[in-house]
Design a protein around this motif. Sequence first.
Motif, PDB file in Angstrom:
ATOM      1  N   ALA A 162      70.815  21.823  -8.441  1.00 48.76           N
ATOM      2  CA  ALA A 162      70.095  20.473  -8.530  1.00 48.76           C
ATOM      3  C   ALA A 162      71.150  19.342  -8.690  1.00 48.76           C
ATOM      4  CB  ALA A 162      68.910  20.486  -9.563  1.00 48.76           C
ATOM      5  N   LYS A 163      72.118  19.438  -9.524  1.00 52.77           N
ATOM      6  CA  LYS A 163      73.095  18.529  -9.847  1.00 52.77           C
ATOM      7  C   LYS A 163      74.000  18.472  -8.912  1.00 52.77           C
ATOM      8  CE  LYS A 163      71.446  16.951 -14.006  1.00 52.77           C
ATOM      9  NZ  LYS A 163      70.703  15.667 -14.051  1.00 52.77           N
ATOM     10  N   ALA A 164      74.448  19.210  -8.028  1.00 52.22           N
ATOM     11  CA  ALA A 164      75.210  19.340  -6.831  1.00 52.22           C
ATOM     12  C   ALA A 164      74.516  18.651  -5.868  1.00 52.22           C
ATOM     13  CB  ALA A 164      75.448  20.718  -6.503  1.00 52.22           C
ATOM     14  N   ALA A 165      73.083  18.660  -5.706  1.00 54.38           N
ATOM     15  CA  ALA A 165      72.607  18.158  -4.691  1.00 54.38           C
ATOM     16  C   ALA A 165      72.419  16.505  -5.056  1.00 54.38           C
ATOM     17  CB  ALA A 165      71.290  18.562  -4.523  1.00 54.38           C
ATOM     18  N   LEU A 166      72.362  16.001  -6.300  1.00 56.82           N
ATOM     19  CA  LEU A 166      72.394  14.690  -6.637  1.00 56.82           C
ATOM     20  C   LEU A 166      73.590  14.199  -6.573  1.00 56.82           C
ATOM     21  CD1 LEU A 166      70.652  12.736  -8.153  1.00 56.82           C
ATOM     22  CD2 LEU A 166      71.571  13.171 -10.254  1.00 56.82           C
ATOM     23  N   ALA A 167      74.518  15.065  -6.871  1.00 58.28           N
ATOM     24  CA  ALA A 167      76.198  14.558  -6.739  1.00 58.28           C
ATOM     25  C   ALA A 167      76.261  14.060  -5.135  1.00 58.28           C
ATOM     26  CB  ALA A 167      77.257  15.319  -6.803  1.00 58.28           C
TER      27      ALA A 167
END
Length: 262
Positions: A162-167
């Motif tokens: 999820a955090k990679a997607a947000l990045a």
Amino acid sequence: MVPDMFRLTGRVAVVTGAGRGIGAAVAVAFAEAGADVVIAARTGTDLADVAGRVAETGRRAHVVAADLSEPDTAAGLAGTARAEFGRLDIVVNNVGGTYPMPFLDTTPEFLDEAFRFNVGTAHALTRAAVPVMLDGGAGAVVNICSTMSWAAGRGFLGYGTAKAALAHYTRLAAADLAPRIRVNAIAVGSTLTSALQVVAGNPEIRARMENATPLRRLGTPEEIAATALYLASDAGGYVTGKILEVDGGVQAPNLELGLPDL
């Protein structure tokens, strides 16, 4: 004067997850720099304390106690800022996160929930904020990511994905919204918030984390807030589509959950 470039005088910010930790530190830092803030989180008592700290700076805080896991609720904060303060200049998408989970226990539903809470809410609020920001001429968005958006560690599949997607959302949104709205993110390392205290409160675990961090300590919410202030202010006016790593210099996760081989 360069210090003046960090001022937010006359600007309005929305900060999610602002009841404690990084979100609270960001809200107070922005107020100290001259901004009024809409602060949102689930727990009203926490927000009341932060609002009091904002008031001590001479600025105003409008409190929204709500469950921000629902994208529609997050989106409504843009209208709240317009209604309460007449404008919106800055959005800090701080709310998010999910708890660690072994691979075989990470269901598709769990992954969907992690994506919605970390990316869907950020997009909903940013999308709603864009027209309000454009009415004021410009704007800045700061997304709170994590070192786990690029580092690999067992048990962090949902959170890290999820955090990679947000990045990458940050990079794509920056391209879409340039030149009038800047979008950046902070890849936060291990920071002494209440969420981390569950593990950092154990002296042995904390020592291992610190020893695995080149700067030999954990971060503070105020250090993340200072970075957010840079990205939101004119000091960061030539920065967009970037993810700043504020993590003590780690090149790999400094917290291992000890999950065994399958």
